[in-house]
Design an enzyme around this catalytic site. Sequence first.
Site, mmCIF file in Angstrom:
data_model
loop_
_atom_site.group_PDB
_atom_site.id
_atom_site.type_symbol
_atom_site.label_atom_id
_atom_site.label_comp_id
_atom_site.label_asym_id
_atom_site.label_seq_id
_atom_site.Cartn_x
_atom_site.Cartn_y
_atom_site.Cartn_z
ATOM 1 N N GLU A 126 0.835 -1.186 0.000
ATOM 2 C CA GLU A 126 0.000 0.000 0.000
ATOM 3 C C GLU A 126 0.879 1.248 0.000
ATOM 4 O O GLU A 126 2.081 1.180 0.221
ATOM 5 C CB GLU A 126 -0.937 0.008 1.212
ATOM 6 N N GLU A 130 -6.116 0.617 14.792
ATOM 7 C CA GLU A 130 -4.975 1.511 14.597
ATOM 8 C C GLU A 130 -5.162 2.375 13.348
ATOM 9 O O GLU A 130 -5.629 1.892 12.317
ATOM 10 C CB GLU A 130 -3.692 0.695 14.487
ATOM 11 N N GLU A 146 -4.812 -1.157 10.826
ATOM 12 C CA GLU A 146 -5.134 -2.545 11.117
ATOM 13 C C GLU A 146 -5.912 -2.599 12.420
ATOM 14 O O GLU A 146 -5.978 -1.627 13.172
ATOM 15 C CB GLU A 146 -3.875 -3.398 11.233
#
Length: 689
Positions: free
Chosen positions: A261, A336, A349
């Site tokens: 990502e 998070e 995550e």
Amino acid sequence: MAGFWVGTAPLVAAGRRGRWPPQQLMLSAALRTLKHVLYYSRQCLMVSRNLGSVGYDPNEKTFDKILVANRGEIACRVIRTCKKMGIKTVAIHSDVDASSVHVKMADEAVCVGPAPTSKSYLNMDAIMEAIKKTRAQAVHPGYGFLSENKEFARCLAAEDVVFIGPDTHAIQAMGDKIESKLLAKKAEVNTIPGFDGVVKDAEEAVRIAREIGYPVMIKASAGGGGKGMRIAWDDEETRDGFRLSSQEAASSFGDDRLLIEKFIDNPRHIEIQVLGDKHGNALWLNERECSIQRRNQKVVEEAPSIFLDAETRRAMGEQAVALARAVKYSSAGTVEFLVDSKKNFYFLEMNTRLQVRVDSGIQPGSDISIYYDPMISKLITYGSDRTEALKRMADALDNYVIRGVTHNIALLREVIINSRFVKGDISTKFLSDVYPDGFKGHMLTKSEKNQLLAIASSLFVAFQLRAQHFQENSRMPVIKPDIANWELSVKLHDKVHTVVASNNGSVFSVEVDGSKLNVTSTWNLASPLLSVSVDGTQRTVQCLSREAGGNMSIQFLGTVDLTLWPRLECSGTVMAHCSLDLLGSSDAPTSASQYKVNILTRLAAELNKFMLEKVTEDTSSVLRSPMPGVVVAVSVKPGDAVAEGQEICVIEAMKMQNSMTAGKTGTVKSVHCQAGDTVGEGDLLVELE
């Protein structure tokens, strides 16, 4: 007010949902320390006013026996709680962990394989056999290892064994970064742009990275704790990152799948605590800022974040709850986020496990092996305001007593007193920005330098005076009794200082380069901690060791290994050594700076000029292991031509893959290791001609 939780019962506290009580906060410094920790901060149990009070009901039906599928401090914490509840426990362990604290604490223990995690703590077949053998009714996975492994949870369910943690569908959804990102998008949670599938190989990784645009983050789908993650700024780094990350992921999690990502440069890392039940209810309990990181692992956590405003905090909390409800989450967990300078935030995550703790998994004599993460505790302090919490943390760090290994207390102490941190000017790049050439230890001010010299000189004289007395009778004095002053020549940072010390009871008068200081203490030289006042400034120092020949080590301002080498006639050497790392000695850089202070009498200083100095090794021609570890791969053989910076071998330490490179261009003369070898710090790996 902030607090902790143990096992599966949430013990964390906050104020009314979406708002912190005024002027209350908690700071948490992750100590990757290794041995003999004597200081622990006080634990407190606080719960949200929304939730009411919780407690253990001794009349409530519980399990008879629980198997703890973990090791270290988390296993100790779970076992300790089970003992309080009258529940028998079973510990699992690798062969190298046979004498570990968690094994000794448990009622039963079963060896599940050799040291590598893939053959022991990730060995589901062996663990399932241990469950059957001991007839455990439930399994507590702790964190890491199999705590987020959906297959393990399914195996337990098939055997009618309770998995103490989230439901299987939540583990499957949130334990897998690829699936969790897809679910987050569906729940309209902000996500980082990137590739949402599994990356097949290095070349596909390069293609995807080019499409996303550099820099990119390569990360393990089943990962956590900063392992299996690499930042890539070009094609070459992407290929290397894919290889190293997949190897780390396979070693740490038994799953080598990767995703890619966009890398958000210079963000803050802020996480939201969530709680959910089996009736569809979920709530958020405010945030922790975890932006101070090294190798994507948290170093310092702070709550509340001084960066967030009420609107952003509420938006993050609402998205965290939306995600928890989307996966029908029924436990305590952490969502998070990465937050940029404009307060835009992106889902990172969700951890289906508990975090924030003050526990120990070691005792004097414990071994910290190269196979596992050596973190044993978190130090947590709190106060009526941020200044008080920081002051308490600095004092607490000064009071940690650790022997036998290197640790990161010096770094932690420097972080919390750094002007940027105090102002709240932080990001995940804080350490690399503040210490671009690596952490070099505490930089002494002129006042601190004089304090160091005065304390070291006073300690030296105090030891000498004590040595003159034995069973209340004076020995033959080593110096003439009419000598009131101890004249010393002190060398610090290649500069020689003139020091004159004298004492009157518990007060030492020390003159350093014309400046006079009064050093006062109880001078209890048998204590590991010594409280010293220097002209009214309070300092906590430690006498780390003292040999029969006079060698002594002290700790000052978090810096360790101030080594004092006194000779006869009031002479000696003082050296200060700071070690940087979150992983202790097994991953500590060998280039940490030192304060080298040499204390000699005038005569000894003159004679010392004739002492031969050890010739420094030409390190560019040799490659030595910077840490204990296992050789994963060797890329060269004798006769090969190598270029400066070329990879020579890969060493795995604490589940992290470390690429070792050539220090200069040359030809390989000899290779002293092969894949699978265990190497120690300083071991010779490769020689170049």
